[in-house]
Motif scaffolding. Structure first.
Motif, PDB file in Angstrom:
ATOM      1  N   TRP A 150      67.741  31.584  81.440  1.00 42.07           N
ATOM      2  CA  TRP A 150      67.683  31.203  82.353  1.00 42.07           C
ATOM      3  C   TRP A 150      67.337  31.484  83.772  1.00 42.07           C
ATOM      4  CZ3 TRP A 150      73.954  30.660  83.853  1.00 42.07           C
ATOM      5  CH2 TRP A 150      74.948  30.063  82.216  1.00 42.07           C
ATOM      6  N   ASP A 151      66.288  30.197  84.142  1.00 43.56           N
ATOM      7  CA  ASP A 151      65.587  30.113  84.829  1.00 43.56           C
ATOM      8  C   ASP A 151      66.251  30.627  86.493  1.00 43.56           C
ATOM      9  OD1 ASP A 151      66.204  27.325  86.359  1.00 43.56           O
ATOM     10  OD2 ASP A 151      64.228  26.799  85.099  1.00 43.56           O
ATOM     11  N   GLN A 152      65.307  30.465  87.845  1.00 43.69           N
ATOM     12  CA  GLN A 152      66.308  31.356  88.624  1.00 43.69           C
ATOM     13  C   GLN A 152      66.565  29.790  89.867  1.00 43.69           C
ATOM     14  OE1 GLN A 152      66.624  34.342  90.369  1.00 43.69           O
ATOM     15  NE2 GLN A 152      68.519  33.078  91.689  1.00 43.69           N
ATOM     16  N   VAL A 153      66.272  28.600  89.779  1.00 47.56           N
ATOM     17  CA  VAL A 153      67.343  27.858  89.876  1.00 47.56           C
ATOM     18  C   VAL A 153      68.165  27.308  88.674  1.00 47.56           C
ATOM     19  CG1 VAL A 153      66.747  24.522  89.387  1.00 47.56           C
ATOM     20  CG2 VAL A 153      64.959  26.238  89.868  1.00 47.56           C
ATOM     21  N   THR A 154      68.407  27.328  87.892  1.00 43.88           N
ATOM     22  CA  THR A 154      69.465  27.164  87.206  1.00 43.88           C
ATOM     23  C   THR A 154      70.984  28.352  87.222  1.00 43.88           C
ATOM     24  OG1 THR A 154      68.210  26.515  85.146  1.00 43.88           O
ATOM     25  CG2 THR A 154      70.463  27.082  84.649  1.00 43.88           C
ATOM     26  N   LEU A 155      70.010  29.680  87.707  1.00 36.59           N
ATOM     27  CA  LEU A 155      71.529  30.543  88.219  1.00 36.59           C
ATOM     28  C   LEU A 155      71.244  30.555  89.865  1.00 36.59           C
ATOM     29  CD1 LEU A 155      69.053  33.753  87.028  1.00 36.59           C
ATOM     30  CD2 LEU A 155      71.242  32.801  85.704  1.00 36.59           C
ATOM     31  N   ASP A 156      71.156  29.761  90.055  1.00 34.19           N
ATOM     32  CA  ASP A 156      70.865  28.780  91.613  1.00 34.19           C
ATOM     33  C   ASP A 156      72.611  28.350  91.754  1.00 34.19           C
ATOM     34  OD1 ASP A 156      69.445  31.414  92.180  1.00 34.19           O
ATOM     35  OD2 ASP A 156      68.433  29.272  93.609  1.00 34.19           O
ATOM     36  N   GLN A 157      72.184  27.568  90.591  1.00 35.68           N
ATOM     37  CA  GLN A 157      73.448  26.374  90.029  1.00 35.68           C
ATOM     38  C   GLN A 157      74.607  26.491  89.166  1.00 35.68           C
ATOM     39  OE1 GLN A 157      70.992  23.181  88.753  1.00 35.68           O
ATOM     40  NE2 GLN A 157      69.949  23.923  90.246  1.00 35.68           N
ATOM     41  N   ARG A 199      76.751  26.109  86.258  1.00 29.80           N
ATOM     42  CA  ARG A 199      76.306  25.400  84.509  1.00 29.80           C
ATOM     43  C   ARG A 199      77.464  25.380  83.994  1.00 29.80           C
ATOM     44  NH1 ARG A 199      70.912  25.140  81.677  1.00 29.80           N
ATOM     45  NH2 ARG A 199      71.289  24.936  80.126  1.00 29.80           N
TER      46      ARG A 199
END
Length: 97
Positions: free
Chosen positions: A78-85, A87
Motif C-alpha cells: 500500500w502506498d502512503q495515501v492508502t495507509l493514511d485512509q 481500508r
C-alpha cells in the motif's frame, strides 16, 4: 470458556444492561477472531481492528475475490495515501484465526 464466547457474552450483557446505542466497534488485534467478528457483523455493526501479519486478506475490492486474491497482511503493498485512509478488506475465515 473460549475467548470469543466470553467476550460476546460479556459484550451482549453490557450493551443490553446499559442500553448503549452504537454503530462501530474498535478493538485490538487480540480480539480479531472469527467468532467475534461474525457476531459483530451479524449485529449490523462495523468493526475496526488491526490484523496480525499472518492473517490472509483480499484487498482487491472484488466482492467475489478468489483464492489467489488472498495473501498475508505482511505482503500487502500500500502506498502512503492508502495507509493514511481506512481500508476495507476481506479477511479469510478459517478455524485457526
Amino acid at each position: 470458556m473460549a475467548k470469543a464466547s466470553w467476550i460476546t457474552s460479556g459484550y451482549a450483557r453490557r450493551v443490553k444492561s446499559q442500553n448503549v446505542a452504537y454503530g462501530y466497534v474498535l478493538m485490538d488485534s487480540w480480539y480479531a477472531v472469527t467468532e467475534l467478528m461474525v457476531h459483530i457483523d451479524d449485529l449490523g455493526k462495523i468493526y475496526y481492528c488491526p490484523l496480525k501479519d499472518n492473517r490472509l486478506v483480499d484487498d482487491t475490492g472484488n466482492p467475489n475475490g478468489g483464492k489467489k486474491a488472498y495473501k498475508p497482511v505482511s505482503q500487502l503493498e500500500w502506498d502512503q495515501v492508502t495507509l493514511d485512509q481506512v481500508r476495507s478488506s476481506k479477511l479469510k475465515v478459517s478455524q485457526d484465526l
